[in-house]
Design an enzyme around this catalytic site. Structure first.
Site, PDB file in Angstrom:
ATOM      1  N   HIS A 136       0.849  -1.218   0.052  1.00 46.28           N
ATOM      2  CA  HIS A 136      -0.050  -0.011   0.197  1.00 46.28           C
ATOM      3  C   HIS A 136       0.866   1.273  -0.088  1.00 46.28           C
ATOM      4  O   HIS A 136       1.010   1.938   0.962  1.00 46.28           O
ATOM      5  CB  HIS A 136      -0.743  -0.044   1.125  1.00 46.28           C
ATOM      6  CG  HIS A 136      -2.053   0.848   1.112  1.00 46.28           C
ATOM      7  ND1 HIS A 136      -2.301   1.704  -0.002  1.00 46.28           N
ATOM      8  CD2 HIS A 136      -3.060   1.063   2.046  1.00 46.28           C
ATOM      9  CE1 HIS A 136      -3.618   2.492   0.345  1.00 46.28           C
ATOM     10  NE2 HIS A 136      -3.815   2.064   1.501  1.00 46.28           N
ATOM     11  N   ASP A 227      -2.534  -1.821  12.410  1.00 48.52           N
ATOM     12  CA  ASP A 227      -3.531  -1.746  11.264  1.00 48.52           C
ATOM     13  C   ASP A 227      -4.338  -2.986  11.686  1.00 48.52           C
ATOM     14  O   ASP A 227      -4.224  -3.550  12.681  1.00 48.52           O
ATOM     15  CB  ASP A 227      -2.771  -2.058   9.906  1.00 48.52           C
ATOM     16  CG  ASP A 227      -3.818  -2.091   8.817  1.00 48.52           C
ATOM     17  OD1 ASP A 227      -5.056  -1.553   8.853  1.00 48.52           O
ATOM     18  OD2 ASP A 227      -3.515  -2.538   7.680  1.00 48.52           O
ATOM     19  N   CYS A 266      -3.532   3.504   9.541  1.00 48.65           N
ATOM     20  CA  CYS A 266      -4.033   3.935   7.920  1.00 48.65           C
ATOM     21  C   CYS A 266      -5.635   4.148   7.897  1.00 48.65           C
ATOM     22  O   CYS A 266      -6.128   4.769   7.179  1.00 48.65           O
ATOM     23  CB  CYS A 266      -3.483   2.962   7.073  1.00 48.65           C
ATOM     24  SG  CYS A 266      -4.365   1.450   7.236  1.00 48.65           S
TER      25      CYS A 266
HETATM   26  N1   CP Z   1      -6.311   3.701   4.512  1.00 51.02           N
HETATM   27  C1   CP Z   1      -7.035   3.445   3.425  1.00 51.02           C
HETATM   28  O1   CP Z   1      -6.421   3.152   2.427  1.00 51.02           O
HETATM   29  O2   CP Z   1      -8.430   3.600   3.504  1.00 51.02           O
HETATM   30  P1   CP Z   1      -9.399   3.185   2.433  1.00 51.02           P
HETATM   31  O3   CP Z   1      -9.400   1.607   2.524  1.00 51.02           O
HETATM   32  O4   CP Z   1     -10.671   3.954   3.161  1.00 51.02           O
HETATM   33  O5   CP Z   1      -9.219   3.452   1.155  1.00 51.02           O
HETATM   34  N1  NVA Z   2      -4.367  -4.022   5.657  1.00 47.02           N
HETATM   35  C1  NVA Z   2      -5.722  -3.326   5.181  1.00 47.02           C
HETATM   36  C2  NVA Z   2      -5.394  -1.750   4.870  1.00 47.02           C
HETATM   37  C3  NVA Z   2      -6.887  -1.225   4.497  1.00 47.02           C
HETATM   38  C4  NVA Z   2      -6.578   0.153   4.251  1.00 47.02           C
HETATM   39  C5  NVA Z   2      -6.342  -4.070   4.227  1.00 47.02           C
HETATM   40  O1  NVA Z   2      -5.695  -4.596   3.389  1.00 47.02           O
HETATM   41  O2  NVA Z   2      -7.601  -4.504   4.228  1.00 47.02           O
END
Ligand code: CP
Ligand code: NVA
Length: 310
Positions: A136, A227, A266
């Site tokens: 990400h 997270d 995040c």
């Molecule tokens: N942190 C983040 O990427 O949030 P969303 O899943 O809402 O885009």
């Molecule tokens: N690790 C999480 C981040 C969301 C923004 C996911 O992949 O769902």
């Protein structure tokens, strides 16, 4: 190919990420108190269209890229993959070639990282990783901006990660190698990050420590990050939440970090699971600055992709 893909932080490299953070700070300062839809004075992406493809849910990534491209003078459109032909089996390669004829850049959120690599192979406009199961990177540009804004220089920074060894952690580890900071990772057995990220960051000179002891991970940290324990697309594995429980970021654990440590997440958060309410809502938490910074960081990513940042 017009422009550059941003699939991983290493596609840009440390100098470009530093330039992104600087540019984001400048643009953020220049438009303080402006309406959020007003275009930046130089409108550097005037007339450009960003196509955003979502195969997973999103609030921050969707809204921040939409507002980011508008503030740069461009516009965006959203394709919910399930309601496109991609959702009925049209190939990623053909989708990439079609979108390249119709839009100036593509942002995609998907599951398999291989799909985004395939999209990039066939697209003739920049492809941006808006999250895959593997990484990400856009989030981490915003996180680094947030840390720098808090007065913490990146080189030598001590970052603690608690919980699941997931996509967000992978990008933090990648950033550590590029920006020369250290990460102490507290995860239960079976939830470590991928070895490839750890070894590459170590080769670049970052100190990456893996531990099963949450206190060891947090001791003396400048920044504490966690997270969700269950990412999008993951199965609810039996006993995972119980294994994660000792890694919850709560006041008792934060007490082992530096007194001026900051807490990052995040979002979306599951308060009461990976983080306690007192930490999430407390004075060390900068999670809503971090969320806002998605806009400013994503503007820098877009500018870099179009060759407008070094
Ligand atoms: N942190 C983040 O990427 O949030 P969303 O899943 O809402 O885009
Ligand atoms: N690790 C999480 C981040 C969301 C923004 C996911 O992949 O769902």
């Amino acid at each position: 190919m017009n422009g550059r893909h941003f699939l991983n932080l290493a596609d840009a490299g440390g100098d470009a990420i530093a330039a992104m953070i600087n540019d984001a700070q400048d643009r953020k300062a220049a438009r303080r108190d402006w309406p959020k839809g007003r275009v930046d004075a130089d409108a550097p992406l005037d007339g450009r269209v960003l196509a955003m493809v979502f195969e997973k849910n999103s609030t921050r990534t969707r809204v921040s890229f939409d507002i980011a491209i508008r503030q740069l003078g461009g516009s965006s459109l959203v394709l919910d993959a399930a309601s496109t032909q991609l959702g009925r089996g049209e190939s990623v390669a053909d989708t990439a070639r079609v979108l390249s004829r119709m839009a100036d850049a593509i942002m995609i959120r998907t599951d398999d990282h291989g799909k985004i690599e395939e999209m990039a192979r066939h697209a003739t406009v920049p492809v941006i990783n808006g999250l895959t199961d593997r990484s990400h990177p856009c989030q981490i540009v915003a996180d680094l901006l947030t840390v720098v804004e808090q007065g913490k220089p990146l080189p030598g920074l001590e970052v603690a990660w608690l919980g699941d060894g997931n996509n967000v952690l992978h990008s933090i580890i990648e950033a550590a190698g590029l920006m020369k900071f250290n990460v102490r990772i507290g995860t239960p057995q079976g939830y470590d990050p991928e070895d490839a990220f750890v070894s590459e960051a170590r080769e670049r000179g970052a100190r990456i420590t893996l531990t099963r002891d949450p206190v060891e991970a947090v001791a003396g940290a400048d920044v504490v990050v966690t997270d969700t324990w269950v990412s999008m697309g993951q199965e609810h594995v039996h006993n995972k939440l119980a294994a994660m429980a000792p890694f919850q970021v709560n006041e008792a654990l934060m007490a082992h970090a530096r007194p001026d440590a900051r807490f990052l997440h995040c979002l979306p958060a599951h308060v009461g699971e990976e983080v306690s309410e007192d930490v999430f809502e407390g004075p060390q938490s900068v999670v809503f600055d971090e969320a806002e910074n998605r806009i400013h960081a994503q503007k820098s990513v877009l500018l870099w992709c179009f060759g407008l940042l070094p």
